[in-house]
Structure formats: C-alpha cells, structure tokens
Design a protein around this motif. Structure first.
Motif, mmCIF file in Angstrom:
data_model
loop_
_atom_site.group_PDB
_atom_site.id
_atom_site.type_symbol
_atom_site.label_atom_id
_atom_site.label_comp_id
_atom_site.label_asym_id
_atom_site.label_seq_id
_atom_site.Cartn_x
_atom_site.Cartn_y
_atom_site.Cartn_z
ATOM 1 N N TYR A 1 4.130 6.166 -11.958
ATOM 2 C CA TYR A 1 3.801 5.166 -10.710
ATOM 3 C C TYR A 1 2.775 5.513 -10.141
ATOM 4 N N GLY A 2 3.345 6.902 -8.854
ATOM 5 C CA GLY A 2 1.818 7.775 -7.894
ATOM 6 C C GLY A 2 3.086 7.308 -6.934
ATOM 7 N N SER A 3 2.435 7.479 -5.553
ATOM 8 C CA SER A 3 3.214 7.488 -4.491
ATOM 9 C C SER A 3 3.485 5.675 -4.202
ATOM 10 N N ASP A 4 4.388 5.472 -3.465
ATOM 11 C CA ASP A 4 4.901 4.546 -3.519
ATOM 12 C C ASP A 4 3.727 3.597 -2.037
ATOM 13 N N ALA A 5 3.316 4.724 -1.519
ATOM 14 C CA ALA A 5 2.422 4.605 -0.152
ATOM 15 C C ALA A 5 1.604 3.570 -0.218
ATOM 16 N N PHE A 6 0.864 2.247 0.345
ATOM 17 C CA PHE A 6 0.250 1.168 -0.156
ATOM 18 C C PHE A 6 -1.009 1.644 0.575
ATOM 19 N N LYS A 7 -2.168 1.159 -0.058
ATOM 20 C CA LYS A 7 -3.539 1.875 -0.118
ATOM 21 C C LYS A 7 -4.664 1.167 -0.378
ATOM 22 N N GLN A 8 -4.774 0.446 1.106
ATOM 23 C CA GLN A 8 -6.376 -0.930 1.012
ATOM 24 C C GLN A 8 -7.578 -0.346 1.194
ATOM 25 N N VAL A 9 -8.667 -0.651 0.012
ATOM 26 C CA VAL A 9 -9.951 -0.491 0.699
ATOM 27 C C VAL A 9 -10.576 -2.155 0.790
ATOM 28 N N TYR A 10 -10.785 -2.658 1.831
ATOM 29 C CA TYR A 10 -11.643 -4.053 1.335
ATOM 30 C C TYR A 10 -13.463 -3.393 1.474
#
Length: 368
Positions: free
Chosen positions: A268-277
């Motif tokens: 499921y990939g890394s646990d680090a949350f990534k956000q693009v607005y």
C-alpha cells in the motif's frame, strides 16, 4: 461605465461597456472612484467563461467596443446558471472614496483597497466593511492587488500548518502570487519548492532569494524535484496548472522521499500522507494521475473564499493586517501594462492578457 460579460443561450459570449446609474450610498456604504483593478486568472474565468477565444471578433464603435466570441455547444451546460445574464467583472480594486454614508463619513477622500466584484467600472458602490484604507505611502496599483494573491499565498501557509505539514511545493512559481509566497516562506522559515517552466522564470525567483527551484522542462525534472522535496520535507503542494501530469509527479516525488530507508515491503506504499491542492487551471485539459505512490495521498481543490470562511474571522483578520503592514514589500505587485476599459476590449490586447504569461500582469485603470 462598467465592463460586462454576457453568455447567451445560443452560444455567444459578448463583452461590452454599459452605462450604470448608482443610487446614493446607504448609511454604511461608500462610492469609490476605481483607479486600479488587476486582471487575475480568476477574473478571466468570469470574463471569458468557456468561450473559444480564437473566435473573438470586434463589433461596436471605437468609444463603445464590443467583443464577441463563440461558446462551443458542449460547454453551455457547465454555465447554464449564468446564461443570458449580463454580469459585472473584476474581483478586487483600489481607488478614492467620493461619497460616503452617514456612518462612514471618515472614509471620504481616502484611498482604499476593495474586494467584492464588479471592479471593472468607473465607480463602485459597496459596503465600507469590504474596503481597507491604504497607508499614505501605498500606491493604488499596489492596493488594487491586496486581496486575491496576498491572501491566497498566506492561505497556503495557513493550510500547511493547520494540516500538519512543514513545507510546500508550488507550481507556476514565478507568478506574482508565487513571488509573494516565496517572500512569506523565506521570512517565516518555511521550506518551499518552486516549480517553473523556463530559465527566465527561474531567474525571477533567484533574484528574490528562492532556495529550491525546479524546471519542469528539464530532462531530469523528476529526479531534481525529488531531491528538492527531500531537502525541504514538503508533503503538501499547491498546483496552479491543473491539467496534465504535474500533480501526479509531485505526489510521486513525495512518495519516493517517504520510502527512502524503508526496508519492509508494503503493497500500500508509505504511511506518509501526501496532499496536492489544485487551485488554478492554466492547463484546462484533464488532470492525469498515474497512481504509483501508494494510498496515503489526496488530490483536491482549493479556493480562497471557502478557505477564509473555514478559517474564521480571527485568522482572516490577522492575514489582512499582515497584508496591509507588508503591502509595499512582501505583497508588492508588478504590472506589465496599464490599460483603460476601452483598451480591455481590443482583440489584440485581450489576446495578450488572456495568455496569462508569467511576468505579464495587466492592470485596468477605469479612470483613463
């Protein structure tokens, strides 16, 4: 006289100058002589709508020009609620108060910045609470752009903090807004990755002290973006482009950085949350997301006014005060050309400001 935009149900966009009669101001209202109002991308969205600008043609007279363009039939449904309505244009502006209601007489004769729409006009009546008195040493040209770009740039850093991030990625970063954001981040100690599209744009940012600049046209763009994100720790991005692959490329670079040093496989990939607005549409094509960055991510939309409503009055007041305090420095705007309302309806001038080229910002002075 006021610039108006009309989209008709038979598929035409008509831009014209209309005579408008203003009533006397109410007790808490002002009438302002508009002396400067910028052409922002958000203004173009209303001014031109979904019209095909390659079809623009001139009608009317030299004193009262009219521009007409075709709207493709398949785009009409998206604007059905504005069809056959003549709409005023221009989000923000600045000028001199020429009339004031009984409760706000202290505004009379003052230079003010204004927010509230309908600014592409010689006179604008509005509530005093939608105006800010400009400092004596601030020109109306700077006051004209004291809301949309400055508050958007500050809104990015406020969103970053509220959502638990510590550094930002920004696209179209050499714009007026991007330069403001760079100054804010330098002053506030916030890491910022600036994505540009040319050496000339990179030079603009270098001249104002930007530390991380990445050119999306570079053959090594993805690797260079990844290293800039590694240096700053950015996990949130604000994308003015909208269409194309860039939002996905930013998320991929964030995931690559987050996965460094991880020795245990996680499908499921890394646990680090990534956000693009996405907050703009310089590219009106589809947003392409190749999902190669796990599941801890989100792509959404960001708009200034919903953000301000959510942030609350205290945050909004603090942001506005900072803009006033730093209007001639952090939030100074630069314009390519000042034009009149009549000039704004010349086909060749419209073609120039519609391009939304970096470093080419137009200002309308309705008093010309």
């Amino acid at each position: 006289m006021e610039l108006r935009s009309l989209a008709t149900s038979d598929g035409q966009l008509r831009l014209s100058l209309e005579t408008v009669t203003l009533d006397e101001p109410g007790a808490d209202e002002l009438v302002v002589r508009v002396e400067a109002t910028p052409i922002n991308p958000s203004d173009l969205g209303l001014l031109l709508g979904p019209a095909d600008v390659s079809t623009v043609r001139a009608e009317g007279t030299p004193e009262r020009p009219v521009l007409v363009a075709d709207i493709p039939q398949q785009r009409l449904a998206a604007i059905r609620t504005r069809l056959d309505q003549s709409l005023p244009v221009g989000n923000e502006g600045a000028g001199t108060v020429v009339k004031a209601g009984g409760n706000v007489q202290h505004f009379l004769g003052k230079k003010v910045g204004m927010l509230g729409g309908g600014m592409y006009a010689q006179l604008r009546k509005l509530r005093a609470q939608d105006c800010i008195v400009l400092p004596d040493d601030v020109d109306v040209a700077d006051g004209a752009s004291m809301f949309v770009n400055p508050l958007t740039a500050l809104g990015f850093t406020e969103t970053m903090k509220a959502e638990g991030h510590r550094a930002i990625v920004h696209t179209a970063a050499a714009s007026n807004l991007g330069q403001m954001l760079n100054r804010i981040c330098l002053a506030d100690g916030i890491g910022l990755v600036n994505i540009v599209r040319s050496n000339a744009q990179a030079a603009i940012l270098l001249d104002i002290g930007a530390r991380h600049i990445v050119d999306s046209t570079s053959p090594d763009f993805q690797a260079e973006l990844t290293e800039a994100i590694a240096d700053t720790g950015a996990t949130i991005g604000f994308d003015a482009i909208g269409g194309g692959k860039l939002a996905g490329q930013i998320l991929q670079a964030m995931e690559t950085v987050a996965s460094r040093g991880v020795t245990t496989y996680n499908r499921y990939g890394s646990d680090a949350f990534k956000q693009v607005y996405i907050y703009g549409s310089l590219d009106t094509g589809p947003t392409v997301i190749n999902r190669t960055f796990g599941f801890a991510w989100n792509v959404g939309g960001w708009l200034l006014f919903p953000f301000l409503q959510k942030a609350g009055q205290e945050v909004a007041a603090r942001m506005r005060q900072r803009v006033v305090d730093e209007l001639g420095t952090t939030f100074a705007s630069h314009y390519t050309k000042t034009i009149s309302l009549v000039d704004a309806l010349q086909p060749e001038i419209l073609a120039a400001y519609e391009r939304k080229s970096t470093g080419e910002k137009y200002l309308i002075d309705p008093s010309l």
